[in-house]
Design a protein around this motif. Structure first.
Motif, PDB file in Angstrom:
ATOM      1  N   SER A 194      -9.953  -0.866  -6.096  1.00 45.99           N
ATOM      2  CA  SER A 194     -10.548  -0.755  -7.429  1.00 45.99           C
ATOM      3  C   SER A 194     -11.476   0.447  -7.558  1.00 45.99           C
ATOM      4  CB  SER A 194     -11.322  -2.032  -7.775  1.00 45.99           C
ATOM      5  OG  SER A 194     -12.375  -2.248  -6.861  1.00 45.99           O
ATOM      6  N   ASP A 195     -11.764   1.126  -6.456  1.00 46.71           N
ATOM      7  CA  ASP A 195     -12.592   2.337  -6.524  1.00 46.71           C
ATOM      8  C   ASP A 195     -11.780   3.551  -6.957  1.00 46.71           C
ATOM      9  OD1 ASP A 195     -15.103   1.246  -5.761  1.00 46.71           O
ATOM     10  OD2 ASP A 195     -14.395   1.140  -3.695  1.00 46.71           O
ATOM     11  N   PHE A 196     -10.459   3.396  -7.080  1.00 48.95           N
ATOM     12  CA  PHE A 196      -9.585   4.453  -7.584  1.00 48.95           C
ATOM     13  C   PHE A 196      -8.824   3.895  -8.775  1.00 48.95           C
ATOM     14  CE2 PHE A 196     -10.113   5.001  -3.027  1.00 48.95           C
ATOM     15  CZ  PHE A 196     -10.470   6.342  -2.897  1.00 48.95           C
ATOM     16  N   GLN A 197      -9.200   4.307  -9.974  1.00 47.86           N
ATOM     17  CA  GLN A 197      -8.670   3.694 -11.182  1.00 47.86           C
ATOM     18  C   GLN A 197      -8.094   4.734 -12.144  1.00 47.86           C
ATOM     19  OE1 GLN A 197      -9.332   0.247 -12.813  1.00 47.86           O
ATOM     20  NE2 GLN A 197      -9.245  -0.358 -10.671  1.00 47.86           N
ATOM     21  N   ILE A 198      -7.065   4.313 -12.891  1.00 47.77           N
ATOM     22  CA  ILE A 198      -6.627   5.042 -14.071  1.00 47.77           C
ATOM     23  C   ILE A 198      -7.274   4.347 -15.257  1.00 47.77           C
ATOM     24  CG2 ILE A 198      -4.679   5.815 -15.458  1.00 47.77           C
ATOM     25  CD1 ILE A 198      -4.807   7.010 -12.625  1.00 47.77           C
ATOM     26  N   VAL A 199      -8.044   5.080 -16.059  1.00 47.87           N
ATOM     27  CA  VAL A 199      -8.769   4.491 -17.179  1.00 47.87           C
ATOM     28  C   VAL A 199      -8.469   5.272 -18.453  1.00 47.87           C
ATOM     29  CG1 VAL A 199     -10.639   3.662 -15.677  1.00 47.87           C
ATOM     30  CG2 VAL A 199     -10.848   5.888 -16.781  1.00 47.87           C
ATOM     31  N   ASP A 200      -8.666   4.612 -19.572  1.00 48.92           N
ATOM     32  CA  ASP A 200      -8.498   5.255 -20.880  1.00 48.92           C
ATOM     33  C   ASP A 200      -9.788   5.988 -21.221  1.00 48.92           C
ATOM     34  OD1 ASP A 200      -8.122   5.975 -23.518  1.00 48.92           O
ATOM     35  OD2 ASP A 200      -7.271   4.055 -24.126  1.00 48.92           O
ATOM     36  N   SER A 201      -9.691   7.280 -21.483  1.00 46.55           N
ATOM     37  CA  SER A 201     -10.884   8.079 -21.789  1.00 46.55           C
ATOM     38  C   SER A 201     -11.489   7.706 -23.135  1.00 46.55           C
ATOM     39  CB  SER A 201     -10.545   9.569 -21.788  1.00 46.55           C
ATOM     40  OG  SER A 201      -9.692   9.884 -22.876  1.00 46.55           O
ATOM     41  N   GLY A 202     -10.704   7.040 -23.976  1.00 44.46           N
ATOM     42  CA  GLY A 202     -11.204   6.686 -25.305  1.00 44.46           C
ATOM     43  C   GLY A 202     -11.197   7.838 -26.279  1.00 44.46           C
ATOM     44  N   GLY A 203     -10.568   8.935 -25.897  1.00 47.18           N
ATOM     45  CA  GLY A 203     -10.526  10.125 -26.754  1.00 47.18           C
ATOM     46  C   GLY A 203      -9.197  10.826 -26.645  1.00 47.18           C
ATOM     47  N   SER A 204      -9.201  12.115 -26.971  1.00 47.11           N
ATOM     48  CA  SER A 204      -7.958  12.883 -27.019  1.00 47.11           C
ATOM     49  C   SER A 204      -7.355  13.133 -25.642  1.00 47.11           C
ATOM     50  CB  SER A 204      -8.212  14.233 -27.712  1.00 47.11           C
ATOM     51  OG  SER A 204      -9.177  14.989 -26.988  1.00 47.11           O
ATOM     52  N   LEU A 205      -8.129  12.939 -24.566  1.00 51.28           N
ATOM     53  CA  LEU A 205      -7.612  13.188 -23.223  1.00 51.28           C
ATOM     54  C   LEU A 205      -6.681  12.084 -22.741  1.00 51.28           C
ATOM     55  CD1 LEU A 205     -10.716  14.658 -21.348  1.00 51.28           C
ATOM     56  CD2 LEU A 205      -8.769  15.879 -22.299  1.00 51.28           C
ATOM     57  N   GLY A 206      -6.694  10.938 -23.402  1.00 47.99           N
ATOM     58  CA  GLY A 206      -5.831   9.838 -22.967  1.00 47.99           C
ATOM     59  C   GLY A 206      -6.298   9.265 -21.648  1.00 47.99           C
ATOM     60  N   ASN A 207      -5.357   8.969 -20.750  1.00 45.95           N
ATOM     61  CA  ASN A 207      -5.706   8.418 -19.445  1.00 45.95           C
ATOM     62  C   ASN A 207      -6.310   9.491 -18.543  1.00 45.95           C
ATOM     63  OD1 ASN A 207      -4.550   6.099 -20.381  1.00 45.95           O
ATOM     64  ND2 ASN A 207      -2.810   6.130 -18.993  1.00 45.95           N
TER      65      ASN A 207
ATOM     66  N   VAL B 158      -5.042   2.750  -8.869  1.00 42.98           N
ATOM     67  CA  VAL B 158      -4.056   3.782  -8.550  1.00 42.98           C
ATOM     68  C   VAL B 158      -3.039   3.248  -7.562  1.00 42.98           C
ATOM     69  CG1 VAL B 158      -3.732   5.998  -7.391  1.00 42.98           C
ATOM     70  CG2 VAL B 158      -5.570   5.719  -9.061  1.00 42.98           C
ATOM     71  N   GLY B 159      -3.497   2.513  -6.534  1.00 49.38           N
ATOM     72  CA  GLY B 159      -2.600   2.040  -5.494  1.00 49.38           C
ATOM     73  C   GLY B 159      -3.042   0.731  -4.894  1.00 49.38           C
ATOM     74  N   THR B 160      -2.417   0.382  -3.778  1.00 47.74           N
ATOM     75  CA  THR B 160      -2.697  -0.876  -3.085  1.00 47.74           C
ATOM     76  C   THR B 160      -3.097  -0.654  -1.634  1.00 47.74           C
ATOM     77  OG1 THR B 160      -0.356  -1.099  -2.497  1.00 47.74           O
ATOM     78  CG2 THR B 160      -1.080  -2.148  -4.553  1.00 47.74           C
ATOM     79  N   ASP B 161      -3.387   0.578  -1.267  1.00 49.86           N
ATOM     80  CA  ASP B 161      -3.659   0.909   0.130  1.00 49.86           C
ATOM     81  C   ASP B 161      -4.705   2.011   0.187  1.00 49.86           C
ATOM     82  OD1 ASP B 161      -3.604   1.507   2.829  1.00 49.86           O
ATOM     83  OD2 ASP B 161      -1.765   2.684   2.696  1.00 49.86           O
ATOM     84  N   VAL B 162      -5.860   1.730   0.808  1.00 47.61           N
ATOM     85  CA  VAL B 162      -6.911   2.754   0.920  1.00 47.61           C
ATOM     86  C   VAL B 162      -6.973   3.337   2.325  1.00 47.61           C
ATOM     87  CG1 VAL B 162      -8.336   1.908  -0.973  1.00 47.61           C
ATOM     88  CG2 VAL B 162      -8.667   0.967   1.332  1.00 47.61           C
ATOM     89  N   THR B 163      -5.885   3.204   3.079  1.00 47.22           N
ATOM     90  CA  THR B 163      -5.830   3.823   4.410  1.00 47.22           C
ATOM     91  C   THR B 163      -5.169   5.187   4.362  1.00 47.22           C
ATOM     92  OG1 THR B 163      -3.652   2.930   5.036  1.00 47.22           O
ATOM     93  CG2 THR B 163      -5.584   1.516   5.402  1.00 47.22           C
ATOM     94  N   GLY B 164      -4.608   5.565   3.201  1.00 49.42           N
ATOM     95  CA  GLY B 164      -3.941   6.846   3.075  1.00 49.42           C
ATOM     96  C   GLY B 164      -2.514   6.849   3.571  1.00 49.42           C
ATOM     97  N   ALA B 165      -1.963   5.659   3.866  1.00 48.18           N
ATOM     98  CA  ALA B 165      -0.616   5.585   4.434  1.00 48.18           C
ATOM     99  C   ALA B 165       0.477   5.415   3.387  1.00 48.18           C
ATOM    100  CB  ALA B 165      -0.537   4.429   5.431  1.00 48.18           C
ATOM    101  N   THR B 166       0.148   4.780   2.259  1.00 48.90           N
ATOM    102  CA  THR B 166       1.156   4.445   1.257  1.00 48.90           C
ATOM    103  C   THR B 166       0.755   5.014  -0.092  1.00 48.90           C
ATOM    104  OG1 THR B 166       1.612   2.369   2.413  1.00 48.90           O
ATOM    105  CG2 THR B 166       2.447   2.576   0.167  1.00 48.90           C
TER     106      THR B 166
ATOM    107  N   GLN C  31     -10.455   7.908 -12.479  1.00 52.93           N
ATOM    108  CA  GLN C  31     -11.848   7.550 -12.201  1.00 52.93           C
ATOM    109  C   GLN C  31     -11.981   7.140 -10.734  1.00 52.93           C
ATOM    110  OE1 GLN C  31     -14.259   4.651 -14.715  1.00 52.93           O
ATOM    111  NE2 GLN C  31     -14.007   3.422 -12.854  1.00 52.93           N
ATOM    112  N   ILE C  32     -12.904   7.805 -10.028  1.00 55.73           N
ATOM    113  CA  ILE C  32     -13.226   7.451  -8.652  1.00 55.73           C
ATOM    114  C   ILE C  32     -14.658   6.910  -8.632  1.00 55.73           C
ATOM    115  CG2 ILE C  32     -13.351   8.235  -6.267  1.00 55.73           C
ATOM    116  CD1 ILE C  32     -11.645  10.654  -7.127  1.00 55.73           C
ATOM    117  N   THR C  33     -14.845   5.739  -8.045  1.00 59.98           N
ATOM    118  CA  THR C  33     -16.170   5.129  -7.958  1.00 59.98           C
ATOM    119  C   THR C  33     -16.772   5.415  -6.593  1.00 59.98           C
ATOM    120  OG1 THR C  33     -15.483   3.341  -9.428  1.00 59.98           O
ATOM    121  CG2 THR C  33     -17.486   2.995  -8.155  1.00 59.98           C
TER     122      THR C  33
END
Length: 342
Positions: free
Chosen positions: A61-74, A37-45, A77-79
């Motif tokens: 990498s714990d905050f990702q945009i992923v393909d659902s593989g179905g009709s929902l599209g992207n 999702v981003g490049t900063d996990v401090t909440g500043a950017t 995902q939070i790890t």
């Protein structure tokens, strides 16, 4: 630091109402790129889609945009953490300003989203959706979900047995736990009335309300949060799609098909590829709020106010060749369209 406080229970039923709404935040993630999702996990950017991420003992990498593989599209995902420490938060800025400028009488804030219940797991993580006050000391309303037990509960600020705090509200019949099935997408909604303190929850098999102690507390931010959990040793995932936050005069949770992807079916752009002028095709009953042009890396190139969109046309002559996303904000929701500048 953001965190919830206490927990307890009670409930009562409410009816259905309808009204016009003002959509403040709307994201279906289809216009965002697969990956972090981003490049900063401090909440500043801010990262893609204006999303901010904050985490303890975590990475981008714990905050990702992923393909659902179905009709929902992207989807988002939070790890979660695989230990007893580490919390994750993701949100958009701007609700405070939007709420302060809302239409007179629109005293409910409503939050709706699609949520994936997940597989069987021994993870002690806790997945929450939280409406915060301005200094993050109060979770006014929301949801709490335990991936291990699949128990979904409501959150409400109230004066309970331990005094003022955020308490758990049973969503099952007769003060019982509501247990969701494994591996299904469900649509959930929570509404809070800033004047009366009412909190209402709606979803598969429940429609429950409670009058708490949040009257007069303005909503400041909506967070999707994933907490480590006591005794935790296993990580879990939190999947979210089609998120919406809006103001409305009378509660109207899940009363219509609120899948924001349907907005894409009535808004189109042409020509594509484009040289100098990109045109919008949309029905007369849709009122534009603003447009954003974002590059393929998620960087905001420019924002265009509704007043500057003459004849529903966008000047693209100043753009370099390449692929872009046009974020279209309207009173009906948000649509994202990809286009190529040639």
């Amino acid at each position: 630091m953001k965190k919830i406080t206490l927990f307890i229970l009670t409930f009562m039923l409410f009816g259905v109402f309808t009204s016009n709404a003002q959509v403040f935040e709307n994201e279906n993630f289809d216009g965002l790129n697969i990956g972090n999702v981003g490049t900063d996990v401090t909440g500043a950017t801010a990262g893609q889609g204006g999303l901010f991420t904050q985490a303890n003992a975590a990475s981008n990498s714990d905050f990702q945009i992923v393909d659902s593989g179905g009709s929902l599209g992207n989807v988002l995902q939070i790890t979660g953490s695989n230990s007893i420490t580490g919390s994750r938060f993701i949100w958009q800025n701007g609700l405070k300003t939007d709420w302060a400028s809302r239409t007179l009488g629109n005293n409910f804030v409503e939050v709706e989203f699609n949520f994936f219940t997940g597989p069987a797991t021994t993870s002690k993580n806790e997945a929450d959706v939280e409406i915060y006050n301005s200094d993050y000391s109060i979770v006014i309303a929301g949801f709490s979900y335990l991936p291990e037990t699949k128990v979904l509960t409501g959150l409400a600020y109230a004066n309970g047995s331990s005094g003022l705090g955020t308490y758990l509200i049973f969503l099952g019949p007769s003060d019982t736990d509501l247990i969701l099935p494994e591996n299904v997408w469900v649509r959930l909604g929570v509404a809070f009335n800033v004047v009366t303190g009412e909190v209402i929850w709606k979803g598969p098999g429940f429609y429950i309300g409670f009058t708490g102690s949040g009257a007069g507390i303005a909503p400041f931010e909506v967070d999707f949060s994933l907490y480590a959990g006591t005794g935790n040793t296993v990580s879990s995932f939190m999947f979210v799609d089609d998120y919406r936050a809006r103001a409305i005069a009378t509660e109207d949770l899940l009363s219509i098909n609120n899948d924001v992807k349907t907005i894409s079916n009535i808004i189109n752009i042409y020509p594509n590829p484009v040289e100098d002028v990109l045109r919008l095709s949309l029905s007369d009953n849709i009122n534009l709020a603003k447009l954003e042009i974002v590059d393929i890396n998620g960087r905001l190139i420019k924002t265009i106010s509704a007043e500057k969109v003459f004849d529903k046309e966008v000047n693209t002559s100043d753009l370099n060749k390449g692929m872009y996303m046009l974020n279209i904000y309207s009173d009906k929701g948000k649509s994202t369209k990809k286009f190529i500048k040639k």
